[in-house]
Write a protein that holds these residues in place. Sequence first.
Motif, mmCIF file in Angstrom:
data_model
loop_
_atom_site.group_PDB
_atom_site.id
_atom_site.type_symbol
_atom_site.label_atom_id
_atom_site.label_comp_id
_atom_site.label_asym_id
_atom_site.label_seq_id
_atom_site.Cartn_x
_atom_site.Cartn_y
_atom_site.Cartn_z
ATOM 1 N N LYS A 128 -25.636 -17.814 22.655
ATOM 2 C CA LYS A 128 -25.444 -16.425 23.063
ATOM 3 C C LYS A 128 -24.174 -15.846 22.437
ATOM 4 N N SER A 129 -23.111 -16.639 22.400
ATOM 5 C CA SER A 129 -21.862 -16.175 21.773
ATOM 6 C C SER A 129 -22.060 -15.920 20.280
ATOM 7 N N TRP A 130 -22.770 -16.825 19.636
ATOM 8 C CA TRP A 130 -23.042 -16.682 18.205
ATOM 9 C C TRP A 130 -23.834 -15.407 17.934
ATOM 10 N N CYS A 131 -24.872 -15.160 18.732
ATOM 11 C CA CYS A 131 -25.687 -13.946 18.552
ATOM 12 C C CYS A 131 -24.825 -12.688 18.722
ATOM 13 N N GLY A 132 -23.862 -12.743 19.636
ATOM 14 C CA GLY A 132 -22.989 -11.593 19.857
ATOM 15 C C GLY A 132 -22.042 -11.349 18.703
ATOM 16 N N MET A 133 -21.614 -12.420 18.018
ATOM 17 C CA MET A 133 -20.682 -12.284 16.890
ATOM 18 C C MET A 133 -21.373 -11.892 15.586
ATOM 19 N N SER A 134 -22.663 -12.226 15.457
ATOM 20 C CA SER A 134 -23.339 -12.132 14.163
ATOM 21 C C SER A 134 -23.655 -10.692 13.777
ATOM 22 N N ASP A 135 -23.438 -10.396 12.486
ATOM 23 C CA ASP A 135 -23.822 -9.087 11.957
ATOM 24 C C ASP A 135 -25.337 -8.989 11.769
ATOM 25 N N LYS A 136 -25.989 -10.140 11.577
ATOM 26 C CA LYS A 136 -27.435 -10.175 11.399
ATOM 27 C C LYS A 136 -28.098 -10.752 12.643
ATOM 28 N N ARG A 137 -29.327 -10.312 12.887
ATOM 29 C CA ARG A 137 -30.105 -10.912 13.961
ATOM 30 C C ARG A 137 -30.522 -12.337 13.574
ATOM 31 N N ILE A 138 -30.708 -13.177 14.586
ATOM 32 C CA ILE A 138 -31.011 -14.589 14.360
ATOM 33 C C ILE A 138 -32.476 -14.860 14.700
ATOM 34 N N VAL A 139 -33.154 -15.568 13.795
ATOM 35 C CA VAL A 139 -34.548 -15.952 13.983
ATOM 36 C C VAL A 139 -34.623 -17.470 14.079
ATOM 37 N N LEU A 140 -35.344 -17.971 15.067
ATOM 38 C CA LEU A 140 -35.511 -19.418 15.253
ATOM 39 C C LEU A 140 -36.932 -19.815 14.892
ATOM 40 N N ILE A 141 -37.065 -20.781 13.959
ATOM 41 C CA ILE A 141 -38.357 -21.343 13.576
ATOM 42 C C ILE A 141 -38.337 -22.831 13.891
ATOM 43 N N ILE A 142 -39.322 -23.317 14.655
ATOM 44 C CA ILE A 142 -39.431 -24.747 14.947
ATOM 45 C C ILE A 142 -40.802 -25.217 14.505
ATOM 46 N N ASP A 143 -40.843 -26.111 13.517
ATOM 47 C CA ASP A 143 -42.094 -26.691 13.039
ATOM 48 C C ASP A 143 -42.366 -28.000 13.789
ATOM 49 N N GLU A 144 -43.652 -28.402 13.801
ATOM 50 C CA GLU A 144 -44.094 -29.629 14.470
ATOM 51 C C GLU A 144 -43.627 -29.671 15.919
ATOM 52 N N VAL A 145 -43.700 -28.531 16.565
ATOM 53 C CA VAL A 145 -43.173 -28.418 17.918
ATOM 54 C C VAL A 145 -43.980 -29.257 18.905
ATOM 55 N N ASP A 146 -45.259 -29.537 18.583
ATOM 56 C CA ASP A 146 -46.074 -30.274 19.539
ATOM 57 C C ASP A 146 -45.796 -31.764 19.542
ATOM 58 N N THR A 147 -44.908 -32.254 18.672
ATOM 59 C CA THR A 147 -44.528 -33.661 18.742
ATOM 60 C C THR A 147 -43.683 -33.953 19.964
ATOM 61 N N ALA A 148 -43.182 -32.899 20.615
ATOM 62 C CA ALA A 148 -42.283 -33.107 21.760
ATOM 63 C C ALA A 148 -42.792 -32.490 23.045
ATOM 64 N N THR A 149 -43.991 -31.929 23.036
ATOM 65 C CA THR A 149 -44.401 -31.116 24.168
ATOM 66 C C THR A 149 -44.736 -31.903 25.418
ATOM 67 N N ASN A 150 -44.825 -33.211 25.331
ATOM 68 C CA ASN A 150 -45.092 -33.987 26.542
ATOM 69 C C ASN A 150 -43.791 -34.515 27.160
ATOM 70 N N ASN A 151 -42.665 -33.956 26.759
ATOM 71 C CA ASN A 151 -41.378 -34.462 27.210
ATOM 72 C C ASN A 151 -40.669 -33.413 28.049
ATOM 73 N N GLN A 152 -40.168 -33.829 29.210
ATOM 74 C CA GLN A 152 -39.595 -32.874 30.148
ATOM 75 C C GLN A 152 -38.337 -32.204 29.604
ATOM 76 N N VAL A 153 -37.527 -32.928 28.832
ATOM 77 C CA VAL A 153 -36.320 -32.323 28.271
ATOM 78 C C VAL A 153 -36.689 -31.156 27.361
ATOM 79 N N PHE A 154 -37.726 -31.342 26.554
ATOM 80 C CA PHE A 154 -38.154 -30.268 25.673
ATOM 81 C C PHE A 154 -38.736 -29.101 26.469
ATOM 82 N N ILE A 155 -39.484 -29.410 27.524
ATOM 83 C CA ILE A 155 -40.017 -28.354 28.381
ATOM 84 C C ILE A 155 -38.869 -27.524 28.965
ATOM 85 N N ASP A 156 -37.818 -28.208 29.393
ATOM 86 C CA ASP A 156 -36.653 -27.498 29.940
ATOM 87 C C ASP A 156 -35.993 -26.629 28.865
ATOM 88 N N PHE A 157 -35.930 -27.151 27.647
ATOM 89 C CA PHE A 157 -35.362 -26.384 26.542
ATOM 90 C C PHE A 157 -36.140 -25.095 26.323
#
Length: 552
Positions: A128-157
């Motif tokens: 959140k701090s980084w987004c507030g400082m940045s002159d450009k908007r930030i885009v997040l891309i996550i590939d192979e996301v389903d390799t972690a979808t059965n894990n509670q830590v990832f669900i929380d993320f």
Amino acid sequence: MAKIFNVNGACRPEVHYMVDIRSRLEAVKIMVDNGDYFTINRARQFGKTTTLNALADYLKSDYIVISLDFQTMGVLSFKNEQSFVAALAGELLDSVDVFPEEIEERLLAFSEETARVNSLNAFFRVIKSWCGMSDKRIVLIIDEVDTATNNQVFIDFLAQLRAYYLKRPRVPAIWSVILAGVYDIRYIRQKIRPERPSNAERFSNDGRDLPPTDREGAIPHEEHKTNSPWNISADFNVDMSFSVADIAGMLRDYESDWHTDMDIHKMAGLIYDYTSGYPYLVSRLCKLMDETIAGRDDFPGKPDAWTGQGLLEAVKLLENETNALFLSLKGKLIDYPKLRNVLYALLFTGRPVPFTAMNDAIEIAAMFGFIRNENGMAVIYNRIFETVLYNWFMSDEYDTSRIYDAALREKNQFVTGGHLNVRRILERFVESFDDLYGDQDETFLEDAGRRYFMLFLKPIINGEGHCYVEAETRNRERTDLVIDYHGEQFVIELKVWRGNAYNERGEAQLAEYLDYFHLKKGYMLSFNFNKKKTIGLKELVLGDRILIEAVV
């Protein structure tokens, strides 16, 4: 260095012949510009990673792009929240070139696990701090996301990512989120068990990219919960399959290097006919023609390989490969029995199957790339998958099928001077089928007749020819089988006999189909339930065409 056709990993335009995907990138960028949160779920080897890599480059002039691949995060990264945050911070540091100094220091502390608190909440405060400082908007891309979808830590993320995303009007946050994988993660169900599984059990999938399942392969509904972190996802409707024009563009690039004088539009159309634009299959056929077919005694140069006959040779090679894509498809059939039943019905019985997204088996079949929606009906995605599936289903019967053995014993009598004698094939099939199964009931004939003819045909053309079912004509009463053998084509209509009037219509339909293939001779195999029927062959003259009809 000359370019090559690539079938392993992401494609790069400077070293690989590839389709121009700029129009797709433009369509995705519109979603990013709108600030959308969306998922890209496509079957294995459908070009997701190539598209995401190109998208990251395409966006970087306007956005800061965080591009992550969760395949690079090992099992221990998901052991607990602290380990996950450390691994995630390390991946983020590797993905982005320049950070504000304060942000980089805090991410380093996370990655080295020296921060006072290594928690998801602390991590997102830094973002959140980084987004507030940045002159450009930030885009997040996550590939192979389903390799972690059965894990509670990832669900929380994902839950916290969703929460921060929804706060964008009030607090600085990531502008757009793109999650990619095979599974449509909006519908992934997390398995809940009383005992806590080991990490090895939780993440091992034997290379099949599957979440844990019960012994029958069905995931018990009572042991799942539907996770909400994805229910804000925007629809992703960008077509990632290749059109004839896409394929032609790639072939033009190849032709400018090799000057084969191929008919580019015709070749692109033929490739599309067999693949329906499935990216891996398109590239694999091209690679086989370029690197394996060209240079053989029967195709001495590249101009010889880039022909209709060269393509058929490539199709034969491809359909008999044990490649990662086909192994993945086989794994899905083993693990999902309902999927197997749907595909069997589509292939052999001719029963129409509506494309109903709320049906689990249909949804799974579409998600894994087995089928597609054509005018509201489910159809096998392409000819190559269809043939591979036919071969796989029928392989269980090779050792026990008497009709297969009958053809195997007599296979030498069906080829004369390199030409396939289809009339003789029909003649012997009628005799063998009547001897073996003539006393069976109507239900047996209707459901098994076409399968048994394909079993009879298999040892005759195996290794020398190729056959496929014309999907547009497959239904409960009619199937058109097209055989390619040493450059010759034969059309056989397999049909259930419903009376003389219906049969005459079928003959007229076959005549039209012969015109489409520019053939003067056609064949019909009728499964007749009339007790007074006369089995055998007869020859009909339809104008300037000849129809040979066999009745069993």
